[in-house]
Design a protein around this motif. Structure first.
Motif, PDB file in Angstrom:
ATOM      1  N   ALA A  86       0.869  -1.165   0.037  1.00 62.02           N
ATOM      2  CA  ALA A  86      -0.169  -0.125   0.146  1.00 62.02           C
ATOM      3  C   ALA A  86       0.733   1.142   0.729  1.00 62.02           C
ATOM      4  N   THR A  87       0.813   2.471  -0.426  1.00 62.96           N
ATOM      5  CA  THR A  87       1.324   3.953  -0.276  1.00 62.96           C
ATOM      6  C   THR A  87       0.748   4.373   1.127  1.00 62.96           C
ATOM      7  N   PRO A  88       1.764   5.064   1.120  1.00 65.77           N
ATOM      8  CA  PRO A  88       1.461   5.521   2.572  1.00 65.77           C
ATOM      9  C   PRO A  88       0.338   6.188   2.811  1.00 65.77           C
ATOM     10  N   PRO A  89      -0.686   6.924   3.585  1.00 62.66           N
ATOM     11  CA  PRO A  89      -1.577   8.070   4.427  1.00 62.66           C
ATOM     12  C   PRO A  89      -0.629   8.921   3.509  1.00 62.66           C
ATOM     13  N   ALA A  90      -0.986   9.915   3.819  1.00 67.91           N
ATOM     14  CA  ALA A  90      -0.781  11.584   3.527  1.00 67.91           C
ATOM     15  C   ALA A  90      -0.560  11.923   4.652  1.00 67.91           C
ATOM     16  N   ALA A 105      -8.053   3.077  -3.975  1.00 67.88           N
ATOM     17  CA  ALA A 105      -7.930   2.996  -2.699  1.00 67.88           C
ATOM     18  C   ALA A 105      -5.990   2.308  -2.577  1.00 67.88           C
ATOM     19  N   SER A 106      -5.411   2.197  -1.133  1.00 67.70           N
ATOM     20  CA  SER A 106      -3.952   2.368  -0.994  1.00 67.70           C
ATOM     21  C   SER A 106      -3.658   1.125  -1.901  1.00 67.70           C
ATOM     22  N   ASN A 107      -4.071   0.017  -1.682  1.00 68.27           N
ATOM     23  CA  ASN A 107      -3.517  -1.258  -1.889  1.00 68.27           C
ATOM     24  C   ASN A 107      -3.941  -1.506  -3.201  1.00 68.27           C
TER      25      ASN A 107
END
Length: 776
Positions: free
Chosen positions: A625-629, A662-664
């Motif tokens: 997953a990409t990290p949250p802001a 979504a992040s993933n």
């Protein structure tokens, strides 16, 4: 039906393979052995009845010419099953006179001179009882009714010959070189303790299976499933089976109040009388008994009209008082027109508390339904002290009582529901109350392939006939017969689950879910190991392996549903465990097949959709997953990400779907018209320290009003520790990172983050991408 071979290797064999012994040789051996051993023959004659030996018999089955389809069916079943056991052919003879010859007869029914001369008091046998008698070489099986004779036949085959009907598709049929039954077992009367007996379950729809286990009641779909004419004989003691609620009988809304009726209003009673007279007359014209239910609408509470409230206040404050008074009065009015009419009503939810100063009419059957009980304990146990006290009071206030028991959780039919010993203890205590004449057990009524249903049906059926039986011994017997060499491991699993309920103080209610206290990782990990042991014990037997896998289904479901969360718990607690989702998912598919699961919960839940959800979860777990802001610039040790596999999800109110935003690439979708908190994250998996909790979500707002609240999200407990997110904030369709109220440390109780739609009109879906925590 699979027939269980009694040989030590416990292989299942089809019925056609049951021994059909060689006739000529066997007859010669049997005749020679009896002639050359007068002492043995004398013993057999004086102390036992030798029904068959070496594939032959001297016995025939006789019934009078006037016997109907039920007794005829009993005779054919007796002949067929005795042949399966012994290999001998038992001819069935029907006539005005018994056949001539040697006089070795099994006589069924009362339409014959043998039964007439046997001194049987049929009035003492009740609806379903039967008598065994012997006269020389003649065995007599006679019930007060044809159904009683049918049950006498099944008793002979089950209790005395050793056949066990464990499930609709699985029976144990012993094979006997010789079949001899002590005369003492073939003498005496047998009457069931409970007059009405049934368990409602999708896995028990087969009418022959229920009749083999002497469960004599119909209910719901049991009326519509196929029933052979020879077994289509049922008790009508409980009018509840004819479903008519208050507002179905009294159809004028002007006579309704608070979701029920204006119970004390004369117009209500006049309308109810007219409606019930019509219903009962229609039943009589259709050949049915003169009875009907007349019960409250299925609501938890009742906002009483003033007259009903005043009457309740005058009788201990119990809302049951105006209901009982109305039903008593209506029953008397109906009987003035139909003298034999009977009604049924309920003590349920708001009417469960008994009134003071009023009794239930003897013309009314009262159904006592303790839906709010803790079913991990006996209905009369310490946890159910008030529940049990009210049952006793009602049994004093009513001449005719049927207990409505609950045997599963309706939110997850495959979830472990450890009531296995408690249900038996409750039945035994019910049996001490003379006016409790019926038992109705509601299990997973609209699904098949559910948790331990066959065990419950079989054990309950035996206790309802004879409550002095030992529930634990019955459970042991079922496990040995149905699971073979896996029985010890399954028994240990059952004990583990009961202990988990006691240790965690779980209230085993009918709406517990996947997050119930006894379903924590520590217990499920041990259960997983016990099922590994059970599978090894029956590895070479596909039938028994299927039985094991059918009950393992619930454990694998929970371990898959919360695989990511449990992996974190295992790592936290230093337990060596791998979710191994691909292997477990493959087995889960096979468990669904083995169980024949058709529906997950009372409200639905397609097994194929559940499998698809787990397949998506496995795919999501494999993606980074990409990290949250909100964590930009923070070291990795200062934030923790929790993706879908770590959530507690409540299917089918939540499902995992692909989502490019979504992040993933995956998110949990909740329908906008459902208000369940279907996404949860227990805070017990937080690392050491204090944390701020965030949730990332979006919505398809559809036509929802911008000023309406779309989603509630927060930390529970307490209620109200949450955010209401307006539709306008989510109208862009993009994901938003929301900070939840407060800061938190690792929880030791059931504190969890949650999200759920608030269901404004027009809202389509709510999506949750992740929950993450930032160190404070």
């Amino acid at each position: 039906m699979t027939v269980q071979d009694p040989a030590p290797d416990q292989h299942g064999i089809p019925r056609r393979m049951v021994l059909e012994g060689g006739a000529a040789t066997a007859l010669a051996v049997l005749a020679t052995s009896m002639a050359s051993s007068p002492a043995s023959a004398t013993f057999a004659s004086r102390h036992a009845i030798l029904l068959a030996g070496f594939g032959l018999t001297q016995y025939r089955i006789f019934l009078g010419r006037r016997e109907g389809l039920v007794v005829q069916h009993a005779a054919q079943e007796l002949a067929r099953h005795l042949r399966s056991v012994t290999g001998a052919r038992f001819d069935v003879v029907m006539g005005d006179r018994p056949p001539g010859g040697h006089g070795h007869l099994i006589v069924l029914g009362t339409e014959n001179t043998f039964a007439e001369r046997a001194g049987i008091d049929t009035h003492a046998l009740g609806d379903d009882g039967f008598a065994f008698r012997t006269n020389g070489n003649t065995v007599i099986v006679a019930g007060a009714s044809p159904r009683g004779t049918l049950y006498g036949t099944y008793w002979l085959l089950d209790r005395l010959v050793g056949i066990r009907w464990y499930a609709p598709d699985f029976a144990y049929v012993p094979r006997r070189l010789t079949l001899s039954i002590p005369r003492a077992d073939l003498s005496g009367d047998h009457v069931p303790r409970f007059r009405f007996r049934t368990v409602l379950a999708g896995d028990a729809e087969d009418a022959a299976y229920r009749q083999h286990n002497m469960l004599n009641g119909l209910r719901d779909q049991y009326w519509t499933v196929p029933r052979e004419p020879g077994i289509d004989t049922w008790s009508h003691y409980w009018p509840e089976e004819v479903k008519h609620s208050f507002q179905q009988v009294v159809t004028d809304p002007a006579l309704w109040a608070g979701g029920q009726l204006k119970a004390m209003d004369e117009a209500t009673r006049v309308a109810a009388t007219a409606g019930l007279v019509r219903i009962i007359n229609e039943r009589i014209a259709d050949g049915q008994d003169p009875s009907s239910s007349f019960y409250q609408e299925d609501r938890v509470t009742w906002e009483m009209d003033p007259a009903s409230r005043a009457f309740a206040d005058a009788h201990g404050g119990a809302p049951s008082a105006p209901v009982i008074d109305m039903v008593n009065d209506v029953a008397a009015r109906v009987r003035a027109q139909i003298p034999d009419a009977r009604l049924e009503t309920q003590a349920y939810w708001f009417t469960y508390d008994p009134p003071t100063g009023i009794r239930v009419s003897d013309d009314v059957v009262l159904t006592v339904a303790p839906i709010h009980a803790d079913f991990g304990d006996s209905l009369f146990g310490e946890k159910n002290a008030v529940v049990g006290a009210h049952i006793r009071t009602w049994a004093d206030l009513a001449e005719h009582v049927v207990l409505w028991d609950y045997l599963c959780t309706f939110t997850g039919y495959i979830l472990p529901f450890p009531n296995w010993w408690a249900m038996g203890e409750g039945i035994q205590e019910l049996a001490t109350l003379p006016n409790v004449q019926g038992y109705f057990g509601q299990s997973a009524w609209n699904a098949r392939g559910t948790e331990f249903t066959q065990l419950r049906v079989w054990v309950i059926s035996r206790l309802l006939w004879d409550p002095t039986a030992d529930p634990d011994a019955l459970i042991r017997e079922f496990l040995e017969g149905y699971y073979g060499r896996a029985d010890d491991a399954i028994y240990a699993y059952m004990q583990l689950m009961v202990s988990a309920v006691e240790r965690t103080g779980t209230n085993l209610g009918v709406y517990i879910g996947e997050n119930a206290g006894h379903l924590r990782f520590e217990t499920l990990h041990q259960a997983d190991a016990l099922f590994d042991r059970a599978e090894r014990a029956v590895r070479g037997n596909r039938v028994l392996l299927d039985h094991v896998r059918a009950v393992r289904l619930g454990i694998d479901y929970l371990l898959l549903l919360r695989s990511g969360f449990f992996q974190l718990v295992a790592e936290r607690d230093g337990i060596a465990w791998e979710a191994d989702v691909p292997r477990r998912l493959a087995r889960f598919r096979d468990e669904i097949r083995a169980a024949g699961l058709t529906q997950y919960a009372e409200t639905g839940g397609d097994p194929a959709a559940i499998v698809a959800h787990f397949e998506a979860m496995a795919a999501a777990e494999a993606r980074e997953a990409t990290p949250p802001a909100a964590v930009a610039g923070l070291p990795a040790t200062d934030w923790v990400d929790y993706q879908e596999p770590t959530f507690t999800l409540y299917l089918p109110s939540a499902s995992l779907v692909e989502d490019a935003q979504a992040s993933n690439g995956y998110a949990v979708r909740m329908p906008g018209n459902n208000t369940a908190w279907a996404v949860q994250l227990p805070l017990e998996i937080l690392p050491a320290g204090r944390w701020k909790i965030y949730i990332t979500l979006r919505a398809d707002v559809g036509t929802a009003s911008p000023g309406a609240l779309a989603v509630e999200t927060g930390i529970w407990p307490p209620f109200g520790n949450s955010l209401g997110v307006p539709v306008s904030d989510l109208a862009d369709g993009a994901y938003h990172e929301l900070a939840l109220p407060g800061t938190y440390e690792r929880a030791t109780d059931h504190t969890y983050a949650f999200a759920g739609p608030l269901a404004p009109a027009g809202l389509q879906n709510v999506f949750v991408d992740r929950i993450f925590a930032v160190r404070q």
